[in-house]
Design an enzyme around this catalytic site. Structure first.
Site, PDB file in Angstrom:
ATOM      1  N   GLY A 129     -56.258   8.864  -4.795  1.00  0.00           N
ATOM      2  CA  GLY A 129     -56.656  10.084  -4.103  1.00  0.00           C
ATOM      3  C   GLY A 129     -56.747  11.221  -5.078  1.00  0.00           C
ATOM      4  N   GLY A 131     -57.003  15.611  -4.961  1.00  0.00           N
ATOM      5  CA  GLY A 131     -57.136  16.822  -4.158  1.00  0.00           C
ATOM      6  C   GLY A 131     -57.429  17.984  -5.062  1.00  0.00           C
ATOM      7  N   SER A 134     -54.314  18.102  -7.703  1.00  0.00           N
ATOM      8  CA  SER A 134     -53.704  16.913  -8.293  1.00  0.00           C
ATOM      9  C   SER A 134     -54.607  15.697  -8.183  1.00  0.00           C
ATOM     10  CB  SER A 134     -52.395  16.603  -7.562  1.00  0.00           C
ATOM     11  OG  SER A 134     -52.696  16.172  -6.262  1.00  0.00           O
ATOM     12  N   ASP A 245     -50.764  22.949   5.352  1.00  0.00           N
ATOM     13  CA  ASP A 245     -51.970  22.174   5.040  1.00  0.00           C
ATOM     14  C   ASP A 245     -52.022  20.907   5.883  1.00  0.00           C
ATOM     15  OD1 ASP A 245     -54.369  21.915   3.797  1.00  0.00           O
ATOM     16  OD2 ASP A 245     -53.589  21.143   1.911  1.00  0.00           O
TER      17      ASP A 245
HETATM   18  N1  LIG Z   1     -47.412   8.699  -0.930  1.00  0.00           N
HETATM   19  C1  LIG Z   1     -48.714   8.417  -0.886  1.00  0.00           C
HETATM   20  N2  LIG Z   1     -49.138   7.171  -0.626  1.00  0.00           N
HETATM   21  C2  LIG Z   1     -50.448   6.875  -0.592  1.00  0.00           C
HETATM   22  N3  LIG Z   1     -51.419   7.754  -0.820  1.00  0.00           N
HETATM   23  C3  LIG Z   1     -51.066   9.040  -1.072  1.00  0.00           C
HETATM   24  C4  LIG Z   1     -49.699   9.434  -1.117  1.00  0.00           C
HETATM   25  N4  LIG Z   1     -49.661  10.757  -1.397  1.00  0.00           N
HETATM   26  C5  LIG Z   1     -50.934  11.163  -1.502  1.00  0.00           C
HETATM   27  N5  LIG Z   1     -51.786  10.147  -1.310  1.00  0.00           N
HETATM   28  C6  LIG Z   1     -53.264  10.189  -1.346  1.00  0.00           C
HETATM   29  O1  LIG Z   1     -53.683  11.193  -2.249  1.00  0.00           O
HETATM   30  C7  LIG Z   1     -54.424  12.195  -1.551  1.00  0.00           C
HETATM   31  C8  LIG Z   1     -54.179  13.539  -2.187  1.00  0.00           C
HETATM   32  O2  LIG Z   1     -52.790  13.848  -2.131  1.00  0.00           O
HETATM   33  P1  LIG Z   1     -52.275  15.326  -1.935  1.00  0.00           P
HETATM   34  O3  LIG Z   1     -52.822  15.863  -0.653  1.00  0.00           O
HETATM   35  O4  LIG Z   1     -50.797  15.335  -2.084  1.00  0.00           O
HETATM   36  O5  LIG Z   1     -52.975  16.054  -3.172  1.00  0.00           O
HETATM   37  P2  LIG Z   1     -53.493  17.545  -3.293  1.00  0.00           P
HETATM   38  O6  LIG Z   1     -54.064  17.698  -4.655  1.00  0.00           O
HETATM   39  O7  LIG Z   1     -52.401  18.470  -2.954  1.00  0.00           O
HETATM   40  O8  LIG Z   1     -54.614  17.556  -2.197  1.00  0.00           O
HETATM   41  P3  LIG Z   1     -55.186  18.771  -1.341  1.00  0.00           P
HETATM   42  O9  LIG Z   1     -56.334  19.285  -2.094  1.00  0.00           O
HETATM   43  O10 LIG Z   1     -55.581  18.108  -0.051  1.00  0.00           O
HETATM   44  O11 LIG Z   1     -54.127  19.791  -1.162  1.00  0.00           O
HETATM   45  C9  LIG Z   1     -53.968  12.071  -0.096  1.00  0.00           C
HETATM   46  O12 LIG Z   1     -54.942  12.512   0.804  1.00  0.00           O
HETATM   47  C10 LIG Z   1     -53.751  10.581   0.036  1.00  0.00           C
HETATM   48  O13 LIG Z   1     -54.957   9.895   0.268  1.00  0.00           O
END
Ligand SMILES: Nc1ncnc2c1ncn2[C@@H]1O[C@H](COP(=O)(O)OP(=O)(O)OP(=O)(O)O)[C@@H](O)[C@H]1O
Length: 652
Positions: A129, A131, A134, A245
């Protein structure tokens, strides 16, 4: 036409309903295996080992491999295991592209170069994933590499972009350590840092894509999904923390295993301590804001700026957005961890925005202009500087028709109201820039998810900016509700026209069965001899599909298509209550008849069937296998009556 934003999407002309573009699967999606089986890892590892032995090329900060083609604020679902495969199984290798594979490899390389310790401890297999802040990768322990795949434990390694402010990472970490690991809230195993890079190691949960299941769930499964979401929120809210969020991609669901996980505390914040008395309020509020300003001067602005630039840059590439993000964060002063820990004790940071110069919305002819309300007898509570300067308190504004902001307005304090969150999930109080936001923010977002599921429209709200987002809400809930709430929150909203509320039940059923109600034959049957068909002026739908709460038209009957109990609509209304002070809490929502009545019915069935000797497992299976069939009008009436009866009993 003002306030008709939603209905431009749902235009009645020609084919009535046009599915929002971002609701359709995107070619940019990547999957849990990042384009290949994670068996490919040893090869990647070998390549990686070679790289590690070479002196790592210092990568320019903006040239992060993850930077390309990513949106800062995205509506798309996060990538995930498309099969919902069990953790013990290997992710399948479906529709993946070479690009996705390359991106996955780039993300792995980037992680291993930036934090070499990860490579010592973990085999990193693929990107699962990514976002805004990250990239999340799938890893297994190197010391378990001799085990068969099915026995190796899997971890989600969240690699923060190097431009993430340490405060932000620290806050996320603290949230996870304090609250995580229980009640569907993600926990954390460890955090590794090397120079400016940090990575969280979390338990991995294989999950299904919201896209793949939100239209396929029956009522018991919807109930299960919503209950688990609310359980997670109740847990988070117990700590006086707003997740901020809540959206489908941050609430992972493994359909097969019936497992749920709330992730991503990157925007989480503490609820402001309650303000006491109006005289002291302004001062304390101002003090809080000042404190926040001095403690975390840029981070708030960054969140704000990132979100704003994200919508403004909708058409730009990820690199440009990332560059902006970097520009903002490079302005952030770093400070010792002690300060960060101290700042934890302080009231949460609030994002700044200038209330004085609210720009009227040009788009869609919507002119929603927000400003502070006239001062009340007791003086305004928030950020109006009225307590600080008596002269300015009730001073008249002279901005109108002048090319500059008047002195009285310049003397007012800026409003610091966080708008952190994902577009489409922001509640009215955020859009109205109300400073004292509470956990009700998350409850609204849960309501939006519920609305998406019930109406089969995802994403439901899809506005390019906060003004249009507000206009979308006005379109559905009517202008009166928003005006009243604005008044209650000491905000003022000016709308160019009135709008009557829509009926949520009609809305859900109409869109859920859009193929029926948008059928050309149906339209033909309602057309007059000259081939015309009247359109409702309020909801912009053909009269026979009118969605207004108090419709003056004879509309197509919906009862035959009903698939939800009356309590589902009631819960939907309460989750989407416009006034945050009246909105149901997650804890209260879990006591709602939508959940309790079903539990009681299940218990009663269990009881009956125990008498019949049916094994519990079989009964459970039957309950889960239960498919929703359209009820007959009589059944429906009975169901609604029973529901209401049950609600009344529960209240007693
Ligand atoms: N513990 C986990 N197990 C499996 N997949 C995960 C897990 N944590 C995150 N992911 C995957 O990674 C993606 C991004 O994670 P996360 O939302 O924490 O990142 P972010 O950079 O903060 O994203 P955003 O831009 O949505 O804020 C999630 O939508 C999910 O698909």
């Amino acid at each position: 036409m003002a306030d008709r934003v939603l209905y431009q999407e749902l235009a009645t002309t020609g084919n009535h309903y046009r599915r929002p573009r971002s609701g359709v699967g995107s070619p940019n999606m990547v999957y849990a295996n990042g384009g290949g089986s994670w068996r490919a890892a040893p090869r990647q590892q070998q390549r990686q080992q070679q790289q590690l032995h070479q002196k790592p090329n210092p990568q320019p900060l903006f040239n992060s491999p993850a930077a390309g083609g990513r949106c800062l604020v995205k509506q798309e679902e996060q990538p995930m295991d498309p099969t919902g495969a069990e953790m013990v199984g290997l992710p399948a290798t479906p529709r993946t592209t070479k690009q996705a594979r390359n991106k996955s490899e780039e993300a792995i390389n980037d992680l291993l170069v930036r934090i070499p310790d990860i490579g010592q401890l973990f085999d990193v297999h693929s990107r699962i994933g990514n976002g805004t802040f990250s990239t999340v990768l799938l890893g297994t322990l190197r010391r378990e590499s001799h085990l068969p795949d099915s026995l190796r434990r899997k971890f989600a390694i969240k690699h923060h972009i190097p431009t993430s402010h340490p405060d932000r990472i620290m806050k996320e970490l603290q949230c996870m350590t304090k609250m995580g690991g229980t009640d569907n809230v993600v926990g954390i195993h460890c955090c590794l840092r090397c120079d400016a890079s940090a990575a969280f190691v979390m338990p991995y949960m294989a999950h299904d894509r919201f896209h793949d299941f939100y239209t396929r769930m029956d009522v018991p499964e919807i109930r299960l999904y919503m209950r688990n979401l609310l359980v997670a929120l109740r847990h988070v809210h117990k700590f006086d923390v707003i997740h901020r969020d809540v959206k489908p991609s941050n609430f992972l669901y493994n359909r097969r295993r019936r497992e749920f996980l709330l992730v991503d505390f990157g925007l989480a914040q503490h609820v402001n301590p309650p303000v006491m008395g109006s005289a002291g309020t302004g001062a304390s509020s101002a003090a809080n804001n000042n404190n926040n300003n001095s403690k975390r001067p840029r981070e708030r602005e960054t969140t704000e700026a990132v979100q704003q630039s994200a919508s403004a840059d909708a058409g730009l590439g990820g690199a440009v957005k990332r560059m902006r993000l970097h520009e903002e964060s490079s302005k952030m002063p770093l400070k010792p961890v002690n300060d960060i820990a101290q700042s934890e004790m302080q009231p949460p940071a609030l994002d700044g925005s200038n209330p004085v110069q609210q720009q009227p919305v040009q788009q869609q002819q919507t002119q929603a202009q927000m400003d502070q309300t006239a001062s009340t007898a007791s003086g305004s509570k928030y950020n109006t500087n009225r307590n600080a300067s008596g002269a300015a308190n009730n001073a008249k504004c002279f901005c109108f028709a002048n090319p500059s902001v008047c002195l009285n307005c310049l003397m007012k304090k800026e409003i610091h109201a966080s708008r952190a969150g994902t577009p489409g999930y922001r509640p009215p109080e955020v859009l109205l820039k109300y400073p004292d936001q509470t956990t009700a923010v998350d409850v609204w977002a849960a309501g939006v998810i519920f609305l998406s599921i019930m109406s089969s429209v995802y994403p439901f709200f899809k506005a390019p900016n906060d003004f249009i987002a507000l206009a979308e809400i006005v379109t559905i809930f009517g202008d009166q509700a928003i005006r009243k709430t604005a008044l209650a929150l000491e905000r003022m909203i000016t709308l160019s026209q009135r709008s009557r509320p829509l009926n949520l039940r009609k809305l859900c059923l109409r869109f859920r069965h859009r193929s029926v109600f948008s059928d050309a034959k149906l339209l033909k049957s309602h057309e007059s001899v000259d081939g015309r068909c009247e359109v409702c002026r309020n909801c912009d739908q053909y009269f026979f599909n009118c969605l207004c709460e108090d419709s003056e038209y004879l509309t197509e009957p919906l009862d035959a298509y009903e698939c939800f109990p009356a309590s589902a609509y009631d819960l939907l209304h309460r989750l989407l209550e416009i006034n945050p002070h009246k909105r149901i809490t997650a804890d209260e929502a879990l006591q709602h008849p939508f959940f309790t009545a079903a539990e009681e019915a299940e218990q009663a069935t269990d009881h009956d069937q125990v008498a019949n000797g049916t094994p519990r497992k079989v009964r459970r299976q039957r309950y889960h296998n239960h498919k929703t069939v359209p009820a007959t009008p009589e059944q429906l009436k009975q169901q609604v009556a029973l529901d209401l009866q049950q609600t009344a009993i529960n209240k007693l």
